[in-house]
Design a protein around this motif. Sequence first.
Motif, short mmCIF file in Angstrom:
data_model
loop_
_atom_site.label_atom_id
_atom_site.label_comp_id
_atom_site.label_asym_id
_atom_site.label_seq_id
_atom_site.Cartn_x
_atom_site.Cartn_y
_atom_site.Cartn_z
N UNK A 28 5.19 -2.54 -3.47
CA UNK A 28 5.24 -3.59 -3.44
C UNK A 28 4.09 -3.94 -4.12
N UNK A 29 3.60 -2.88 -4.89
CA UNK A 29 2.34 -3.17 -5.81
C UNK A 29 3.08 -3.06 -7.26
N UNK A 30 4.90 -2.26 -7.26
CA UNK A 30 5.16 -1.92 -8.61
C UNK A 30 6.39 -3.08 -8.80
N UNK A 31 6.51 -4.27 -7.66
CA UNK A 31 6.74 -5.15 -8.13
C UNK A 31 6.33 -6.76 -7.53
N UNK A 32 5.27 -6.65 -7.52
CA UNK A 32 4.42 -7.81 -7.75
C UNK A 32 4.22 -8.59 -6.81
N UNK A 33 3.88 -7.67 -5.66
CA UNK A 33 3.33 -7.73 -4.10
C UNK A 33 3.82 -8.22 -3.46
N UNK A 34 5.51 -8.61 -3.97
CA UNK A 34 5.95 -8.75 -2.62
C UNK A 34 7.55 -9.00 -2.50
N UNK A 35 8.21 -8.36 -1.55
CA UNK A 35 10.06 -7.89 -1.55
C UNK A 35 10.45 -8.41 -0.02
N UNK A 36 11.43 -8.38 0.09
CA UNK A 36 12.12 -8.19 1.06
C UNK A 36 12.32 -6.66 1.55
N UNK A 37 12.65 -6.57 3.23
CA UNK A 37 12.04 -5.23 4.20
C UNK A 37 13.49 -4.61 3.48
N UNK A 38 14.66 -5.04 3.56
CA UNK A 38 15.27 -3.94 2.42
C UNK A 38 15.40 -4.31 0.80
N UNK A 100 -9.25 -7.20 -4.48
CA UNK A 100 -8.76 -7.15 -6.32
C UNK A 100 -9.43 -5.50 -6.49
N UNK A 101 -10.20 -4.85 -5.83
CA UNK A 101 -10.62 -3.97 -5.22
C UNK A 101 -9.77 -3.15 -5.05
N UNK A 102 -8.60 -3.32 -4.18
CA UNK A 102 -8.04 -2.82 -3.30
C UNK A 102 -6.06 -2.65 -4.13
N UNK A 103 -6.29 -3.96 -4.80
CA UNK A 103 -5.48 -3.98 -5.47
C UNK A 103 -5.10 -2.56 -7.40
N UNK A 104 -6.88 -2.37 -7.46
CA UNK A 104 -7.12 -2.11 -8.56
C UNK A 104 -6.57 -0.63 -7.88
N UNK A 105 -6.97 0.30 -6.61
CA UNK A 105 -6.96 1.14 -6.29
C UNK A 105 -6.09 1.69 -6.56
N UNK A 106 -4.92 0.80 -5.74
CA UNK A 106 -3.64 0.67 -5.81
C UNK A 106 -2.16 1.49 -6.99
N UNK A 107 -3.42 0.63 -8.40
CA UNK A 107 -2.40 1.20 -9.24
C UNK A 107 -3.22 1.92 -9.90
N UNK A 108 -4.14 2.71 -9.59
CA UNK A 108 -4.50 3.86 -10.62
C UNK A 108 -4.36 4.71 -9.96
N UNK A 109 -3.01 4.77 -8.03
CA UNK A 109 -2.68 6.33 -7.88
C UNK A 109 -1.82 6.76 -8.53
N UNK A 110 -2.07 8.47 -8.03
CA UNK A 110 -1.44 8.95 -9.15
C UNK A 110 0.25 9.20 -8.88
N UNK A 111 0.31 8.69 -8.00
CA UNK A 111 2.05 8.45 -7.57
C UNK A 111 2.68 8.15 -7.92
N UNK A 112 2.20 6.47 -8.38
CA UNK A 112 2.10 4.69 -9.37
C UNK A 112 2.45 5.64 -10.37
N UNK A 113 1.93 6.32 -11.05
CA UNK A 113 1.19 6.44 -12.88
C UNK A 113 2.38 7.15 -12.52
#
Length: 129
Positions: A28-38, A100-113
């Motif tokens: 979800x963070x990689x795709x601007x925060x919203x997607x369909x379940x499928x 904001x803090x939670x989104x920042x933590x998610x963007x800095x996550x090792x698997x995302x990077x």
Amino acid sequence: MSRINRLMNILSASTGLSKVMGDVLRILILFAGSLWLWEIYLELKGFRATLSEESPTLGDVVRAVNRLSKEGFVTTEKRIRASLRGEGFEDLLVSLNLNFEERTKLLMDDRVRRYQLARQRAFSEFSNL
């Protein structure tokens, strides 16, 4: 347990439903925060393949989204999704519900990077063909 600590526990999980929950948040963070379940399911398959990991089942993704919704990390809404066939179908729109803090933590996550780096390398190799 504070909400940020719960988020960090989810993101640090290496197995089970908690790992799937973390990966749903990552998608979800990689795709601007919203997607369909499928779409989440399909993107999660690609995410896991890129990281050379086994993909979860659709049932696992549904359970992960439901748990994330109960814990308040995402919101869900049943909606009619358009299709190219001219008739819509019901799907679940899933959106991040993070500060904001939670989104920042998610963007800095090792698997995302790691995923972003692997994707960048793949696109770079493709453009050199």
